[in-house]
Scaffold this active site. Structure first.
Site, short mmCIF file in Angstrom:
data_model
loop_
_atom_site.label_atom_id
_atom_site.label_comp_id
_atom_site.label_asym_id
_atom_site.label_seq_id
_atom_site.Cartn_x
_atom_site.Cartn_y
_atom_site.Cartn_z
N ASN A 193 44.28 44.49 32.77
CA ASN A 193 44.41 45.70 33.58
C ASN A 193 45.59 46.52 33.03
O ASN A 193 46.74 46.11 33.17
CB ASN A 193 44.66 45.28 35.04
N HIS A 224 37.93 51.70 36.83
CA HIS A 224 39.23 51.14 36.46
C HIS A 224 39.03 49.67 36.11
O HIS A 224 38.37 48.93 36.82
CB HIS A 224 40.20 51.30 37.63
N CYS A 250 47.04 52.88 39.28
CA CYS A 250 45.81 52.67 38.50
C CYS A 250 44.81 53.82 38.65
O CYS A 250 43.83 53.89 37.91
CB CYS A 250 45.16 51.34 38.89
N1 ACO Z 1 46.14 30.29 37.49
C1 ACO Z 1 45.75 29.21 38.19
N2 ACO Z 1 45.68 29.21 39.53
C2 ACO Z 1 46.03 30.33 40.16
C3 ACO Z 1 46.47 31.49 39.50
C4 ACO Z 1 46.51 31.44 38.09
N3 ACO Z 1 46.89 32.50 37.34
N4 ACO Z 1 46.74 32.44 40.40
C5 ACO Z 1 46.49 31.91 41.62
N5 ACO Z 1 46.07 30.63 41.49
C6 ACO Z 1 45.69 29.71 42.53
C7 ACO Z 1 46.39 29.99 43.84
O1 ACO Z 1 47.66 29.40 43.88
C8 ACO Z 1 45.45 29.37 44.82
O2 ACO Z 1 45.66 27.97 44.83
P1 ACO Z 1 45.57 27.15 46.20
O3 ACO Z 1 44.17 27.32 46.67
O4 ACO Z 1 45.90 25.76 45.76
O5 ACO Z 1 46.58 27.77 47.09
C9 ACO Z 1 44.08 29.62 44.20
O6 ACO Z 1 44.30 29.88 42.81
C10 ACO Z 1 43.36 30.79 44.83
O7 ACO Z 1 44.27 31.89 44.89
P2 ACO Z 1 43.82 33.26 45.47
O8 ACO Z 1 44.96 34.24 45.38
O9 ACO Z 1 43.16 33.04 46.79
O10 ACO Z 1 42.74 33.65 44.39
P3 ACO Z 1 41.65 34.75 44.47
O11 ACO Z 1 40.32 34.15 44.35
O12 ACO Z 1 41.89 35.73 45.57
O13 ACO Z 1 41.91 35.49 43.10
C11 ACO Z 1 42.85 37.53 42.31
C12 ACO Z 1 43.14 36.16 42.88
C13 ACO Z 1 42.20 37.37 40.94
C14 ACO Z 1 44.16 38.31 42.14
C15 ACO Z 1 41.89 38.26 43.27
O14 ACO Z 1 42.43 38.30 44.57
C16 ACO Z 1 41.59 39.62 42.84
O15 ACO Z 1 40.87 39.81 41.92
N6 ACO Z 1 42.10 40.65 43.53
C17 ACO Z 1 41.95 42.00 43.16
C18 ACO Z 1 43.24 42.48 42.77
C19 ACO Z 1 43.29 43.08 41.41
O16 ACO Z 1 42.41 43.00 40.60
N7 ACO Z 1 44.40 43.67 41.21
C20 ACO Z 1 44.68 44.31 40.03
C21 ACO Z 1 45.66 45.35 40.31
S1 ACO Z 1 45.10 46.40 41.53
C22 ACO Z 1 44.20 47.49 40.86
O17 ACO Z 1 44.28 47.66 39.68
C23 ACO Z 1 43.30 48.20 41.73
#
Ligand code: ACO
Length: 331
Positions: free
Chosen positions: A288, A258, A125
């Site tokens: 993304n 990004h 990215c």
């Molecule tokens: N739909 C519904 N529920 C979901 C989904 C989904 N698509 N994905 C995860 N969940 C659930 C999980 O199973 C979990 O459930 P549980 O509590 O019953 O176990 C709950 O939601 C929370 O999951 P987390 O992974 O803790 O969610 P989080 O708040 O961390 O959000 C996310 C996840 C959006 C990926 C976040 O960590 C994030 O934004 N990270 C940054 C990573 C990113 O943006 N990466 C992009 C690529 S990297 C880059 O480009 C730099």
């Protein structure tokens, strides 16, 4: 043949372009598709955690070079530059058409030109910021005079549609700029970083070997680890680039981070004391798109008249590797 130069030489963006494949999936469309395999997600969850509302996916057989071509042509047209004048092509991609030759060589052929240097940059990215920095350096040294710099991805090919924590985040697309030599900057300062100790938090671990794919060829991510690292490094690199250019936060007219996640973007803007209306946001409509996200956002803001000629823009990339970097420029 590039002429030797004696006076200071800079690079400047002469034109921008972008392309999104026509197939658009809203969160509801994607949720319905995933439900067929028993995977649950919702528009509400995706919007709340990421800000994403829709993404585009390329049809089967449409590759990164195919998306690059219309983006490159649009940038050339905006710049008023003929493809034959281009003496450097860099494509930032982590989803190339083939193992080799590079997507840049395939794009060169599709543009109907030959002879100029063409290569890919793989920094996930952060790829566009890396590619722009390399092109800027080559123009400053006189190694090139007019560069085509493209970010292009078909991330849909490496998504695990059984993993709802990652497959809802990404989309396909391409963005391009034509960068030309100039007596005045243009690009004011650049900075790149990487830390391979974090390779495992965002990766596609598979590889091609002996005619087979060894290991998992789909994207893996520790979302929370990525989130924490991203906000910290983006703030630091932005400040460092401002200092190099002798500018301050208040000089930034537009921040183009990004486009991974609206919460990372908001966190970065807050740390830089920038109001959110100075942040270009396309993640809601594109998802993304990895290396394509910044040039897609730049082109969309330029074409809509949001960013105007002469304004100061901070581009910031962060992604797998772990890699990150920033480019400060006057448009
Ligand atoms: N739909 C519904 N529920 C979901 C989904 C989904 N698509 N994905 C995860 N969940 C659930 C999980 O199973 C979990 O459930 P549980 O509590 O019953 O176990 C709950 O939601 C929370 O999951 P987390 O992974 O803790 O969610 P989080 O708040 O961390 O959000 C996310 C996840 C959006 C990926 C976040 O960590 C994030 O934004 N990270 C940054 C990573 C990113 O943006 N990466 C992009 C690529 S990297 C880059 O480009 C730099």
């Amino acid at each position: 043949m590039t002429k030797p130069h004696t006076t200071p030489r800079y690079s400047r963006i002469l034109g921008t372009g972008s392309f999104l494949p026509p197939k658009r999936l809203t969160n509801a469309d994607l949720a319905a598709q995933l439900a067929l395999d028993g995977i649950e997600t919702s528009d509400e969850w995706i919007v709340e955690r990421t800000g994403i509302r829709a993404r585009h996916f390329a049809e089967a057989g449409v590759n990164a070079s195919d998306l690059s071509l219309p983006a490159a042509r649009a940038a050339l047209e905006a710049a008023g530059v003929d493809a034959a004048e281009i003496d450097l092509i860099i494509v930032a991609t982590s989803t190339p058409d083939m193992v080799f030759p590079s997507t840049a060589c395939l794009l060169q052929q599709k543009l109907g030109i030959a002879g100029c240097a063409a290569f890919d940059v793989q920094a996930v990215c952060s790829g566009f910021v890396y590619a722009l920095t390399v092109a800027d350096s080559m123009i400053k040294t006189g190694a090139a005079s007019k560069a085509l710099v493209v970010g292009a991805e078909v991330f849909s090919r490496i998504l695990d549609f059984k993993d709802r924590t990652t497959c809802v985040l990404f989309g396909d697309g391409a963005g391009a700029v034509v960068l030309g030599a100039s007596d005045t900057p243009g690009i004011l300062a650049t900075e790149l970083h990487a830390d391979g100790r974090h390779a495992g938090i965002l990766c596609v671990p598979g590889t091609v070997s002996g005619g087979q794919i060894l290991g998992d060829p789909l994207l893996k991510m520790d979302g929370q680890a990525v989130f924490k690292l991203a906000v910290g490094v983006l703030d630091k690199v932005a400040r460092s680039v401002l200092e190099k250019a002798g500018r301050s936060e208040s000089d930034i007219d537009w921040l183009i981070p990004h486009q991974a996640n609206i919460r990372i973007m908001q966190g970065t803007a807050k740390k830089l004391k920038l109001s959110l209306d100075k942040v270009v946001v396309t993640v809601d409509q594109h998802g993304n798109t990895s290396a394509a996200s910044i040039p897609l956002a730049l082109d969309s803001a330029v074409r809509s008249g949001q960013i105007k000629p002469g304004e100061t823009v901070m581009l910031e990339g962060v992604g797998g590797g772990f890699t990150w970097g920033a480019v400060l420029l006057d448009l």
